[in-house]
Enzyme design. Structure first.
Site, PDB file in Angstrom:
ATOM      1  N   ASN A   7      11.741   3.247  22.298  1.00 45.93           N
ATOM      2  CA  ASN A   7      13.145   3.118  22.725  1.00 45.93           C
ATOM      3  C   ASN A   7      13.987   4.037  21.843  1.00 45.93           C
ATOM      4  OD1 ASN A   7      15.720   2.313  23.393  1.00 45.93           O
ATOM      5  ND2 ASN A   7      15.578   0.311  22.372  1.00 45.93           N
ATOM      6  N   TRP A   8      14.425   5.132  22.429  1.00 52.27           N
ATOM      7  CA  TRP A   8      15.162   6.127  21.643  1.00 52.27           C
ATOM      8  C   TRP A   8      16.622   5.750  21.376  1.00 52.27           C
ATOM      9  CZ3 TRP A   8      13.799  11.874  23.210  1.00 52.27           C
ATOM     10  CH2 TRP A   8      12.492  12.149  22.790  1.00 52.27           C
ATOM     11  N   LYS A   9      17.111   4.751  22.106  1.00 47.44           N
ATOM     12  CA  LYS A   9      18.527   4.357  21.952  1.00 47.44           C
ATOM     13  C   LYS A   9      19.420   5.594  22.107  1.00 47.44           C
ATOM     14  CE  LYS A   9      16.934   0.789  18.853  1.00 47.44           C
ATOM     15  NZ  LYS A   9      17.270  -0.202  17.872  1.00 47.44           N
ATOM     16  N   HIS A  97      18.176  -5.736  26.164  1.00 42.21           N
ATOM     17  CA  HIS A  97      18.028  -5.403  24.735  1.00 42.21           C
ATOM     18  C   HIS A  97      19.140  -6.096  23.942  1.00 42.21           C
ATOM     19  CE1 HIS A  97      17.790  -3.238  20.980  1.00 42.21           C
ATOM     20  NE2 HIS A  97      16.563  -2.886  21.341  1.00 42.21           N
ATOM     21  N   GLU A  99      20.902  -5.292  21.509  1.00 36.98           N
ATOM     22  CA  GLU A  99      22.118  -4.509  21.213  1.00 36.98           C
ATOM     23  C   GLU A  99      23.081  -4.580  22.390  1.00 36.98           C
ATOM     24  OE1 GLU A  99      20.189  -0.841  20.189  1.00 36.98           O
ATOM     25  OE2 GLU A  99      19.518  -1.693  18.283  1.00 36.98           O
ATOM     26  N   GLU A 166      11.717  -9.545  20.734  1.00 32.89           N
ATOM     27  CA  GLU A 166      12.308  -8.749  19.655  1.00 32.89           C
ATOM     28  C   GLU A 166      13.279  -9.606  18.844  1.00 32.89           C
ATOM     29  OE1 GLU A 166      12.241  -4.313  20.413  1.00 32.89           O
ATOM     30  OE2 GLU A 166      14.012  -5.040  21.451  1.00 32.89           O
ATOM     31  N   GLY A 172      15.311  -2.931  13.128  1.00 32.82           N
ATOM     32  CA  GLY A 172      15.868  -1.955  12.193  1.00 32.82           C
ATOM     33  C   GLY A 172      15.989  -2.443  10.762  1.00 32.82           C
ATOM     34  N   SER A 210      11.011  -3.366  13.806  1.00 36.31           N
ATOM     35  CA  SER A 210      10.487  -2.735  12.584  1.00 36.31           C
ATOM     36  C   SER A 210       8.992  -2.415  12.652  1.00 36.31           C
ATOM     37  CB  SER A 210      10.786  -3.606  11.357  1.00 36.31           C
ATOM     38  OG  SER A 210      12.180  -3.690  11.174  1.00 36.31           O
ATOM     39  N   GLY A 231      11.499   1.149  18.131  1.00 38.67           N
ATOM     40  CA  GLY A 231      12.791   1.842  18.099  1.00 38.67           C
ATOM     41  C   GLY A 231      12.725   3.052  17.190  1.00 38.67           C
ATOM     42  N   GLY A 232      13.206   2.892  15.949  1.00 38.90           N
ATOM     43  CA  GLY A 232      13.309   3.986  14.987  1.00 38.90           C
ATOM     44  C   GLY A 232      12.089   4.904  14.928  1.00 38.90           C
TER      45      GLY A 232
HETATM   46  C1  PEP Z   1      14.423  -1.922  19.151  1.00 45.07           C
HETATM   47  O1  PEP Z   1      15.620  -1.766  18.944  1.00 45.07           O
HETATM   48  O2  PEP Z   1      14.002  -2.146  20.305  1.00 45.07           O
HETATM   49  C2  PEP Z   1      13.510  -1.849  18.019  1.00 45.07           C
HETATM   50  C3  PEP Z   1      12.331  -2.402  18.127  1.00 45.07           C
HETATM   51  O3  PEP Z   1      13.966  -1.191  16.906  1.00 45.07           O
HETATM   52  P1  PEP Z   1      13.178  -0.885  15.522  1.00 45.07           P
HETATM   53  O4  PEP Z   1      11.757  -0.567  15.868  1.00 45.07           O
HETATM   54  O5  PEP Z   1      13.900   0.287  14.947  1.00 45.07           O
HETATM   55  O6  PEP Z   1      13.292  -2.117  14.700  1.00 45.07           O
END
Ligand code: PEP
Length: 249
Positions: A7-9, A97, A99, A166, A172, A210, A231-232
């Site tokens: 997920n590049w956001k 999601h 966010e 999640e 994050g 994470s 994500g990241g």
């Molecule tokens: C996400 O936002 O879907 C996510 C899993 O982020 P991260 O891996 O950066 O915690």
């Protein structure tokens, strides 16, 4: 089948296609193992068309990160409907999601998003997760079941729906659930889905929060986990590929 979904956001410009190229090349070379996993990357809307065309019939699939809750066209400035996404050739969409939940998407809107996406035959990655307070109060399972119940209908074809657990406190932050904690949550949710949705279906649940090339070691023993939403670490081809490598090491 395990899923590695990036997920590049709010990240990525046309030149970021090289990240996908490298991931695609890795999966292509990883012949023996890649039969057992599927890679899906979710860039922002601006890159969907280009990436979808470029990776048609390749080893990775493209997903949208969100969609509007009403179908087709309408007076909704700045939004994109599931119909418009489907017409680009995109096959997947992330819905719910945290966010976006935090930005105001409630269970009712999410139910409409799921329905509009189902009508367009999109595969859905439906995100659920509890916050820090809910975890502390031991409300995790109640929250997760409620999020599922409020937005997913029993009539849906669950072959087209992946659930991504999640925990908000993990996204994050570098904080992770213990192996035991996560394992219990996944087992519990799968039982709940079987009992309340479809006794015969093999529901698939991913973990997100994470996940990186180190933390992946912690999760690879959890057999009933069907993959990861990343994500990241999905914004770097090396980090993303290392997650896959270390998962199978
Ligand atoms: C996400 O936002 O879907 C996510 C899993 O982020 P991260 O891996 O950066 O915690």
């Amino acid at each position: 089948m395990k899923y590695f979904i990036g997920n590049w956001k709010m990240f990525g410009i046309p030149g970021s296609i090289k990240i996908l190229d490298r991931i695609n090349n890795y999966v292509k070379k990883d012949k023996a193992r890649s039969k057992n996993y599927k890679v899906i990357i979710s860039p922002p809307y601006t890159l969907l068309e280009n990436f979808t065309k470029s990776f048609k019939n390749k080893k990775i699939s493209i997903s949208a990160q969100n969609c509007f809750h009403k179908n087709n066209y309408g007076s909704h400035t700045g939004f994109v409907s599931p119909y418009m996404i489907k017409k680009l050739g995109v096959k997947h969409v992330i819905i719910g999601h945290s966010e976006n939940r935090e930005a105001g998407e409630n269970n009712h809107i999410l139910k409409e998003k799921v329905l509009a996406s189902v009508k367009n035959n999109l595969n859905i990655i439906f995100c659920i997760g509890e916050n820090k307070y809910e975890k502390r109060k031991k409300l995790t399972l109640n929250v997760l079941k409620n999020q599922i119940r409020k937005s997913l209908d029993k009539k849906y074809d669950f072959k087209k729906i992946l659930i991504a657990y999640e925990p908000i406190w993990s996204i994050g932050s570098g904080k992770l659930p213990s192996e035991n904690e996560l394992s219990n949550i996944i087992i519990n949710l799968k039982n709940f889905l079987k009992m309340n949705y479809n006794k015969k279906h093999n529901f698939r649940i991913l973990y997100g929060g994470s996940v990186d090339s180190k933390s992946i070691h912690k999760f690879k023993k959890i057999k009933h986990l069907d993959g990861f939403l990343i994500g990241g670490a999905s914004k770097s081809s090396k980090k993303f590929i290392d997650i896959i490598k270390n998962f199978y090491k």
